[in-house]
Design a protein around this motif. Structure first.
Motif, PDB file in Angstrom:
ATOM      1  N   ILE A  97       0.852  -1.189   0.000  1.00 48.24           N
ATOM      2  CA  ILE A  97       0.000   0.000   0.000  1.00 48.24           C
ATOM      3  C   ILE A  97       0.885   1.235   0.000  1.00 48.24           C
ATOM      4  CG2 ILE A  97      -1.905  -1.154   1.216  1.00 48.24           C
ATOM      5  CD1 ILE A  97      -1.048   0.566   3.675  1.00 48.24           C
ATOM      6  N   ILE A  98       0.342   2.296  -0.546  1.00 49.04           N
ATOM      7  CA  ILE A  98       1.028   3.588  -0.522  1.00 49.04           C
ATOM      8  C   ILE A  98       0.289   4.452   0.498  1.00 49.04           C
ATOM      9  CG2 ILE A  98       1.712   5.625  -1.844  1.00 49.04           C
ATOM     10  CD1 ILE A  98       3.044   3.025  -2.804  1.00 49.04           C
ATOM     11  N   ALA A  99       1.010   4.930   1.489  1.00 47.65           N
ATOM     12  CA  ALA A  99       0.419   5.783   2.523  1.00 47.65           C
ATOM     13  C   ALA A  99       0.496   7.223   2.029  1.00 47.65           C
ATOM     14  CB  ALA A  99       1.167   5.616   3.836  1.00 47.65           C
ATOM     15  N   GLY A 100      -0.640   7.783   1.684  1.00 49.80           N
ATOM     16  CA  GLY A 100      -0.692   9.157   1.190  1.00 49.80           C
ATOM     17  C   GLY A 100      -0.322  10.152   2.275  1.00 49.80           C
ATOM     18  N   ASP A 101      -0.282  11.415   1.895  1.00 52.87           N
ATOM     19  CA  ASP A 101       0.087  12.472   2.839  1.00 52.87           C
ATOM     20  C   ASP A 101      -0.899  12.593   3.999  1.00 52.87           C
ATOM     21  OD1 ASP A 101       2.346  13.093   1.385  1.00 52.87           O
ATOM     22  OD2 ASP A 101       1.320  14.611   0.171  1.00 52.87           O
ATOM     23  N   GLU A 102      -2.125  12.088   3.804  1.00 54.39           N
ATOM     24  CA  GLU A 102      -3.113  12.154   4.882  1.00 54.39           C
ATOM     25  C   GLU A 102      -2.773  11.207   6.033  1.00 54.39           C
ATOM     26  OE1 GLU A 102      -4.535   9.032   2.017  1.00 54.39           O
ATOM     27  OE2 GLU A 102      -3.740  11.044   1.799  1.00 54.39           O
ATOM     28  N   VAL A 103      -1.864  10.246   5.810  1.00 56.56           N
ATOM     29  CA  VAL A 103      -1.419   9.351   6.885  1.00 56.56           C
ATOM     30  C   VAL A 103      -0.370  10.104   7.694  1.00 56.56           C
ATOM     31  CG1 VAL A 103      -0.326   7.154   7.468  1.00 56.56           C
ATOM     32  CG2 VAL A 103      -1.900   7.287   5.525  1.00 56.56           C
ATOM     33  N   LYS A 104      -0.803  10.574   8.852  1.00 59.99           N
ATOM     34  CA  LYS A 104       0.097  11.342   9.720  1.00 59.99           C
ATOM     35  C   LYS A 104       1.018  10.393  10.474  1.00 59.99           C
ATOM     36  CE  LYS A 104      -3.360  14.924  10.336  1.00 59.99           C
ATOM     37  NZ  LYS A 104      -4.273  15.545  11.283  1.00 59.99           N
ATOM     38  N   ASN A 105       2.189  10.894  10.842  1.00 56.91           N
ATOM     39  CA  ASN A 105       3.138  10.142  11.669  1.00 56.91           C
ATOM     40  C   ASN A 105       3.671   8.895  10.969  1.00 56.91           C
ATOM     41  OD1 ASN A 105       2.459  12.082  13.611  1.00 56.91           O
ATOM     42  ND2 ASN A 105       0.877  10.780  14.480  1.00 56.91           N
ATOM     43  N   PHE A 106       3.818   8.952   9.655  1.00 56.90           N
ATOM     44  CA  PHE A 106       4.305   7.802   8.887  1.00 56.90           C
ATOM     45  C   PHE A 106       5.635   7.287   9.434  1.00 56.90           C
ATOM     46  CE2 PHE A 106       6.742   5.966   5.364  1.00 56.90           C
ATOM     47  CZ  PHE A 106       5.866   4.975   4.945  1.00 56.90           C
ATOM     48  N   ASP A 107       6.503   8.196   9.882  1.00 56.17           N
ATOM     49  CA  ASP A 107       7.816   7.798  10.375  1.00 56.17           C
ATOM     50  C   ASP A 107       7.750   6.972  11.661  1.00 56.17           C
ATOM     51  OD1 ASP A 107       9.122   8.963   8.243  1.00 56.17           O
ATOM     52  OD2 ASP A 107       9.397  10.883   9.266  1.00 56.17           O
ATOM     53  N   GLN A 108       6.610   6.894  12.299  1.00 52.99           N
ATOM     54  CA  GLN A 108       6.449   6.097  13.518  1.00 52.99           C
ATOM     55  C   GLN A 108       6.267   4.604  13.215  1.00 52.99           C
ATOM     56  OE1 GLN A 108       6.685   7.271  16.658  1.00 52.99           O
ATOM     57  NE2 GLN A 108       7.084   9.313  15.852  1.00 52.99           N
ATOM     58  N   ILE A 109       5.969   4.259  11.959  1.00 53.61           N
ATOM     59  CA  ILE A 109       5.727   2.860  11.591  1.00 53.61           C
ATOM     60  C   ILE A 109       7.057   2.118  11.523  1.00 53.61           C
ATOM     61  CG2 ILE A 109       4.773   1.295   9.855  1.00 53.61           C
ATOM     62  CD1 ILE A 109       2.984   3.637   8.937  1.00 53.61           C
ATOM     63  N   LYS A 110       7.102   0.920  12.104  1.00 50.64           N
ATOM     64  CA  LYS A 110       8.305   0.087  12.118  1.00 50.64           C
ATOM     65  C   LYS A 110       7.962  -1.309  11.590  1.00 50.64           C
ATOM     66  CE  LYS A 110      10.660   3.154  14.638  1.00 50.64           C
ATOM     67  NZ  LYS A 110      10.522   4.388  13.951  1.00 50.64           N
ATOM     68  N   VAL A 111       8.952  -1.990  11.014  1.00 53.75           N
ATOM     69  CA  VAL A 111       8.771  -3.377  10.593  1.00 53.75           C
ATOM     70  C   VAL A 111       8.401  -4.195  11.828  1.00 53.75           C
ATOM     71  CG1 VAL A 111       9.950  -5.433   9.706  1.00 53.75           C
ATOM     72  CG2 VAL A 111      10.297  -3.200   8.614  1.00 53.75           C
ATOM     73  N   GLY A 112       7.403  -5.057  11.688  1.00 54.37           N
ATOM     74  CA  GLY A 112       6.914  -5.876  12.797  1.00 54.37           C
ATOM     75  C   GLY A 112       5.688  -5.294  13.472  1.00 54.37           C
ATOM     76  N   ASP A 113       5.431  -3.988  13.282  1.00 53.27           N
ATOM     77  CA  ASP A 113       4.214  -3.400  13.844  1.00 53.27           C
ATOM     78  C   ASP A 113       2.996  -4.091  13.254  1.00 53.27           C
ATOM     79  OD1 ASP A 113       5.613  -1.569  15.364  1.00 53.27           O
ATOM     80  OD2 ASP A 113       5.204   0.144  14.058  1.00 53.27           O
ATOM     81  N   GLN A 114       1.906  -4.004  13.966  1.00 54.01           N
ATOM     82  CA  GLN A 114       0.649  -4.578  13.487  1.00 54.01           C
ATOM     83  C   GLN A 114      -0.278  -3.457  13.033  1.00 54.01           C
ATOM     84  OE1 GLN A 114      -0.783  -6.877  16.813  1.00 54.01           O
ATOM     85  NE2 GLN A 114       0.458  -8.630  16.248  1.00 54.01           N
ATOM     86  N   VAL A 115      -0.983  -3.704  11.936  1.00 54.35           N
ATOM     87  CA  VAL A 115      -2.014  -2.797  11.453  1.00 54.35           C
ATOM     88  C   VAL A 115      -3.344  -3.485  11.717  1.00 54.35           C
ATOM     89  CG1 VAL A 115      -2.975  -1.609   9.444  1.00 54.35           C
ATOM     90  CG2 VAL A 115      -0.490  -1.844   9.689  1.00 54.35           C
TER      91      VAL A 115
END
Length: 155
Positions: free
Chosen positions: A27-45
């Motif tokens: 998926i591509i996280a558009g600009d509306e996805v705030k705090n994108f830099d907080q996402i880490k490998v292994g996190d759960q969505v």
């Protein structure tokens, strides 16, 4: 539904997610996805979706057909893992146009559109007649949140 972050490309803002069957989706996280830099490998969505329809039969009708839409949205605060929700609600009054007892279908004409609904309870369907009205509320909501990867158990 729970997905796991498998890979992140910060330059393109793309994320590879894996479901419980091992299938991957990019998926591509558009600009509306705030705090994108907080996402880490292994996190759960974690994503959840609900729908609800409540209706009341108004014998004989007579009211004007109407529709009132409302919605709410929200996102994560600065510095938190990305999260968002949206809830929509449609309040309506619709005319009963047709009742098909054999197929258990009622056709309702609202202010903006006509819908056909399957009625599971045949006894309830027998109470509905052409010319009656239905007053109701349709609600749907979706919520998506990124949560930290679970802690690994120590041996």
């Amino acid at each position: 539904m729970t997905l796991v972050v498998e890979a992140i490309d910060k330059a393109s803002r793309s994320v590879i997610l894996k479901n419980s069957q091992g299938e991957q989706t990019k998926i591509i996280a558009g600009d509306e996805v705030k705090n994108f830099d907080q996402i880490k490998v292994g996190d759960q969505v974690i994503a959840s979706y609900t729908q609800e329809l409540m209706m009341t039969l108004k014998k004989g009708g007579g009211a004007l057909r109407q529709r009132v839409d409302s919605s709410q949205q929200g996102t994560a605060a600065a510095g938190q893992k990305p999260a968002a929700f949206e809830a929509k609600e449609v309040a309506f009054i619709a005319d009963v146009q047709q009742v098909d007892l054999k197929k258990q279908i009622v056709t309702l004409r609202g202010a903006q559109r006509t819908v056909r609904l399957k009625i599971k309870d045949p006894e309830q369907l027998k109470l509905i007649k052409k010319g009656d009205q239905v007053e109701g509320v349709f609600s749907e909501a979706i919520a998506i949140a990124v949560v930290p990867a679970p802690a690994k158990a120590k041996k």
